[in-house]
Design a protein around this motif. Structure first.
Motif, PDB file in Angstrom:
ATOM      1  N   LYS A  20      -6.901 -12.904  50.778  1.00  0.00           N
ATOM      2  CA  LYS A  20      -8.324 -12.633  50.548  1.00  0.00           C
ATOM      3  C   LYS A  20      -9.177 -13.215  51.676  1.00  0.00           C
ATOM      4  O   LYS A  20     -10.161 -12.598  52.103  1.00  0.00           O
ATOM      5  CB  LYS A  20      -8.761 -13.196  49.197  1.00  0.00           C
ATOM      6  N   ARG A  24     -11.506 -11.122  54.193  1.00  0.00           N
ATOM      7  CA  ARG A  24     -12.922 -11.453  54.362  1.00  0.00           C
ATOM      8  C   ARG A  24     -13.285 -11.579  55.836  1.00  0.00           C
ATOM      9  O   ARG A  24     -14.287 -11.027  56.295  1.00  0.00           O
ATOM     10  CB  ARG A  24     -13.225 -12.765  53.634  1.00  0.00           C
ATOM     11  N   ILE A  97     -22.476   4.334  40.684  1.00  0.00           N
ATOM     12  CA  ILE A  97     -21.968   3.095  40.085  1.00  0.00           C
ATOM     13  C   ILE A  97     -22.457   3.032  38.643  1.00  0.00           C
ATOM     14  O   ILE A  97     -23.670   2.974  38.386  1.00  0.00           O
ATOM     15  CB  ILE A  97     -22.435   1.871  40.877  1.00  0.00           C
ATOM     16  N   GLY A 100     -20.401  -0.969  36.651  1.00  0.00           N
ATOM     17  CA  GLY A 100     -19.493  -1.640  37.573  1.00  0.00           C
ATOM     18  C   GLY A 100     -18.316  -0.821  38.056  1.00  0.00           C
ATOM     19  O   GLY A 100     -17.430  -1.356  38.724  1.00  0.00           O
ATOM     20  N   GLU A 101     -18.292   0.471  37.747  1.00  0.00           N
ATOM     21  CA  GLU A 101     -17.204   1.337  38.185  1.00  0.00           C
ATOM     22  C   GLU A 101     -17.775   2.592  38.825  1.00  0.00           C
ATOM     23  O   GLU A 101     -18.946   2.931  38.617  1.00  0.00           O
ATOM     24  CB  GLU A 101     -16.300   1.721  37.011  1.00  0.00           C
ATOM     25  N   PHE A 118     -27.262  -1.334  46.985  1.00  0.00           N
ATOM     26  CA  PHE A 118     -26.565  -1.369  48.270  1.00  0.00           C
ATOM     27  C   PHE A 118     -27.147  -0.346  49.259  1.00  0.00           C
ATOM     28  O   PHE A 118     -26.528  -0.008  50.250  1.00  0.00           O
ATOM     29  CB  PHE A 118     -25.059  -1.119  48.113  1.00  0.00           C
ATOM     30  N   TYR A 151     -15.012  -2.778  51.028  1.00  0.00           N
ATOM     31  CA  TYR A 151     -16.117  -3.725  51.110  1.00  0.00           C
ATOM     32  C   TYR A 151     -15.947  -4.926  50.181  1.00  0.00           C
ATOM     33  O   TYR A 151     -16.863  -5.728  50.028  1.00  0.00           O
ATOM     34  CB  TYR A 151     -17.432  -3.005  50.816  1.00  0.00           C
ATOM     35  N   GLY A 152     -14.801  -5.032  49.537  1.00  0.00           N
ATOM     36  CA  GLY A 152     -14.482  -6.236  48.808  1.00  0.00           C
ATOM     37  C   GLY A 152     -14.730  -6.201  47.314  1.00  0.00           C
ATOM     38  O   GLY A 152     -14.489  -7.193  46.624  1.00  0.00           O
ATOM     39  N   ARG A 153     -15.162  -5.068  46.787  1.00  0.00           N
ATOM     40  CA  ARG A 153     -15.441  -4.990  45.358  1.00  0.00           C
ATOM     41  C   ARG A 153     -14.385  -4.187  44.585  1.00  0.00           C
ATOM     42  O   ARG A 153     -14.414  -4.145  43.359  1.00  0.00           O
ATOM     43  CB  ARG A 153     -16.830  -4.394  45.123  1.00  0.00           C
ATOM     44  N   TYR A 155     -13.981  -0.995  44.182  1.00  0.00           N
ATOM     45  CA  TYR A 155     -14.433   0.196  43.472  1.00  0.00           C
ATOM     46  C   TYR A 155     -13.465   1.362  43.635  1.00  0.00           C
ATOM     47  O   TYR A 155     -13.075   2.010  42.660  1.00  0.00           O
ATOM     48  CB  TYR A 155     -15.807   0.630  43.979  1.00  0.00           C
TER      49      TYR A 155
END
Length: 208
Positions: A20, A24, A97, A100-101, A118, A151-153, A155
C-alpha cells in the motif's frame, strides 16, 4: 500466538502495508507527472489517443455497452472517442457514485448531469443503469504487463467483481498518457489486470 492469530499473519500484514505504501508513492509520482503536462498539449494528446483507440478497437457491435468516463483534473479527455463509439451503435455509460460504489448510468446527449464529487459528473438517478461489456478505465499509473494503479479507493475493482458475479467479464482498456507509465505496478489480490492500455503514442496489447 496471541488471540489465536498465527505468527506469520503479522508478516503478511506488514507486507500488505508495504504494498500500500509503494502504491501510494507511485500514485503520487505518476499523477505529478501527468499534472505537469502542458494543458494545451493534453488536448492534442487526448485527440491522438482517441484516434489510436478507435483504430485498435475497430467497430463495435450495435448495442454493446461501453463505459467511459468524464475527465477530472488532468485526465485524458475521451469524450470524442466515446462519441465515435456511440455513432457505431454502442450504448454509452459513465460511473456514478452511489453509496460508496460505482453505478454505470447511461449517457445520452442532452441529458442533465449531476455532480459526483471529485470534480466529475454523471447522469441523474433517472438514467438507465447498465452493465458494461467493455470498460475504458481511467488510472493513475500502469505498466506493460497490464497492471493498473487506480486512485486508491477501489471503486473499479469492486465494480468489476460485481459484474463477474453476474457472469459478465468486461474487456478492460486502460486509458492514460505515456507519462503515467511505471516499470512495475505493485498489486494486491483484488487488483484486476487490463486487456490493453492506450496512450497517445501506442497501444499495449496485454493478450487478455
Amino acid at each position: 500466538v496471541r488471540c489465536g492469530i498465527p505468527p506469520r499473519s503479522s508478516c503478511y500484514c506488514r507486507r500488505m502495508t508495504s504494498v500500500k505504501e509503494l502504491k501510494r508513492d507511485l500514485r503520487k509520482q505518476a499523477l505529478a507527472r501527468r499534472d505537469a503536462l502542458d494543458a494545451f498539449w493534453r488536448i492534442e494528446a487526448s485527440l491522438m489517443l482517441g484516434d489510436r483507440a478507435q483504430a485498435f478497437l475497430g467497430s463495435v457491435d450495435p448495442g454493446t455497452v461501453v463505459s467511459g468516463f468524464l475527465p477530472i483534473r488532468s485526465e485524458v479527455d475521451i469524450r470524442p472517442l466515446m462519441a465515435a463509439l456511440g455513432q457505431m451503435g454502442a450504448r454509452l455509460c459513465v460511473p456514478a457514485i452511489v453509496e460508496g460504489e460505482l453505478q454505470f448510468r447511461q449517457l445520452r446527449a442532452g441529458a442533465p448531469l449531476e455532480p459526483q464529487g471529485f470534480g466529475t459528473y454523471a447522469p441523474g438517478s433517472d438514467a438507465a443503469v447498465l452493465d458494461p461489456q467493455m470498460m475504458l478505465v481511467p488510472l493513475a499509473a500502469f505498466d506493460k504487463a497490464g497492471r493498473r494503479l487506480g486512485y486508491g479507493r477501489g471503486y473499479y475493482d469492486r465494480a468489476i467483481e460485481r459484474l463477474e458475479e453476474k457472469g459478465i467479464t468486461p474487456r478492460l482498456i486502460g486509458i492514460a498518457f505515456d507519462a503515467q507509465e511505471a516499470d512495475r505496478v505493485p498489486t494486491e489480490p483484488h487488483d484486476r489486470l487490463l486487456a490493453a492500455i492506450v496512450t497517445e503514442s501506442r497501444v499495449i496489447d496485454c493478450g487478455r
